[in-house]
Design an enzyme around this catalytic site. Structure first.
Site, PDB file in Angstrom:
ATOM      1  N   GLY A 293       9.981  -9.304  65.480  1.00 36.01           N
ATOM      2  CA  GLY A 293       9.945 -10.563  64.960  1.00 36.01           C
ATOM      3  C   GLY A 293       8.656 -11.344  65.188  1.00 36.01           C
TER       4      GLY A 293
ATOM      5  CE  LYS B 244      30.177  -9.329  65.161  1.00 34.27           C
ATOM      6  NZ  LYS B 244      30.652  -8.671  63.801  1.00 34.27           N
TER       7      LYS B 244
ATOM      8  NE  ARG C 267      24.873   1.124  80.594  1.00 29.13           N
ATOM      9  CZ  ARG C 267      25.277   0.223  79.680  1.00 29.13           C
ATOM     10  NH1 ARG C 267      26.278  -0.505  79.959  1.00 29.13           N
ATOM     11  NH2 ARG C 267      24.603  -0.087  78.695  1.00 29.13           N
TER      12      ARG C 267
ATOM     13  CE1 TYR D 274      18.844 -19.196  67.568  1.00 33.67           C
ATOM     14  CE2 TYR D 274      18.409 -21.732  67.932  1.00 33.67           C
ATOM     15  CZ  TYR D 274      17.970 -20.429  67.818  1.00 33.67           C
ATOM     16  OH  TYR D 274      16.518 -19.985  68.636  1.00 33.67           O
TER      17      TYR D 274
ATOM     18  CE1 TYR E 119      27.123  -7.711  82.787  1.00 36.43           C
ATOM     19  CE2 TYR E 119      27.919  -9.882  81.598  1.00 36.43           C
ATOM     20  CZ  TYR E 119      27.935  -8.270  81.722  1.00 36.43           C
ATOM     21  OH  TYR E 119      28.657  -7.606  80.997  1.00 36.43           O
TER      22      TYR E 119
END
Length: 316
Positions: A11, A90, A105, A144, A158
């Site tokens: 982008g 999404k 991870r 957005y 997180y």
């Protein structure tokens, strides 16, 4: 050498970031589904043996061993993010979950490219990171705005729940080479209209303001934020505190292009912010005095040159 994943790497901003990271001697994995990204932006990087290009949509899980992740993937102009608002939200929400899961991870540090749109049409000016915003949650821009706000929530959760090392950058209006000619943003719109001799379209009366930073300044800010200590999570505003009206921007572009284009005025789109200017006190503090260095006039020159070549190439 670090192995760094850049989502949205083909982008506008991502391509400049990939180039900078390669110049710093890192191995770069560029992930893009080409919804708004363009392979042309990163063709010059393909010869570098430490650059890897992967076509992938971050709404689907991705697995790789990396040290750092820059999560830039998401359409950022109203023309593109309103084209498929469900896909847009999404990308912000599921994409954040997938990239945070990867960071958890492999114990990678991860930076979220958030946006000044989290402030909505601000009732506080300039906007500090402590301001919670004035956002319409069901308007045409909300896919957005709210998607990015939710992504910030996910990043912070997180971090607090799983100990993921995060950085959140709130990016204000950015311009420069590799902008999409059809993205509908004001800088590209004005430049292309001026170069083609068309009338410059101003929404509203032109008194609304934005603060424009050149893409090189933003990339410097992003890499500086990624390099901060773990206790610096953000959000951190990255933008230019120098404010200008749409009329001032139009006048500068007409002057630089030598165009005789006229100005035409149309109604403001729904929920379009009247003012936008960052308070960058926090960035100056935690990023060792970072602030934009490229004056608007100089940045516009480089951007106009880019669009001149692009328009000439399209005629060949």
């Amino acid at each position: 050498m670090k192995r760094i994943l850049v989502t949205g790497g083909a982008g506008f901003i991502g391509s400049h970031l990939c180039k900078q990271l390669l110049q710093e001697g890192h191995e770069v994995l560029c992930l893009d589904n080409y919804f708004t990204g363009n392979k042309e932006h990163i063709v010059p990087l393909l010869a570098n043996p430490y650059f890897e290009l992967i076509r992938h949509d971050i709404t689907e899980a991705y697995y790789a061993e990396v040290d750092e992740i820059y999560n830039l993937a998401c359409p950022a102009s109203p023309v593109h993010y309103q084209y498929n608002p469900i896909k847009t939200i999404k990308t912000s929400v599921m994409g954040a979950i997938n990239m945070l899961g990867l960071a958890k991870r492999v114990k990678a540090k991860i930076l979220q490219a958030s946006t000044s749109e989290v402030y909505g049409d601000p009732a506080v000016h300039p906007q500090p990171e402590s301001y919670w915003g004035n956002v319409n949650p069901i308007g045409p821009r909300s896919c957005y705005d709210e998607g990015k706000r939710c992504a910030e929530t996910l990043f912070m959760d997180y971090h607090t729940q799983n100990g993921v090392a995060i950085k959140i950058a709130r990016i204000f209006n950015t311009y420069g080479p590799n902008m999409n000619i059809h993205d509908g943003r004001v800088v590209s719109n004005f430049i292309v209209q001026a170069l083609q001799g068309k009338d410059l379209t101003i929404f509203g009366d032109g008194s609304q303001t934005r603060s424009f930073q050149y893409v090189d300044d933003l990339v410097t800010g992003l890499t500086a934020l990624m390099g901060t200590d773990e206790q610096v999570t953000g959000p951190v505003n990255l933008g230019n505190p120098q404010e200008c009206t749409m009329l001032q921007l139009a006048a500068s572009i007409l002057d630089l292009t030598g165009s005789s284009s006229k100005l035409i005025f149309q109604a403001l789109p729904q929920d379009d912010p009247q003012q936008r200017r960052p308070d960058i006190s926090k960035a100056r503090e935690v990023l060792n005095g970072w602030e934009p260095q490229v004056p608007l006039y100089e940045g516009l020159k480089a951007t106009i040159t880019y669009f001149e070549h692009l328009l000439l190439k399209s005629k060949l």
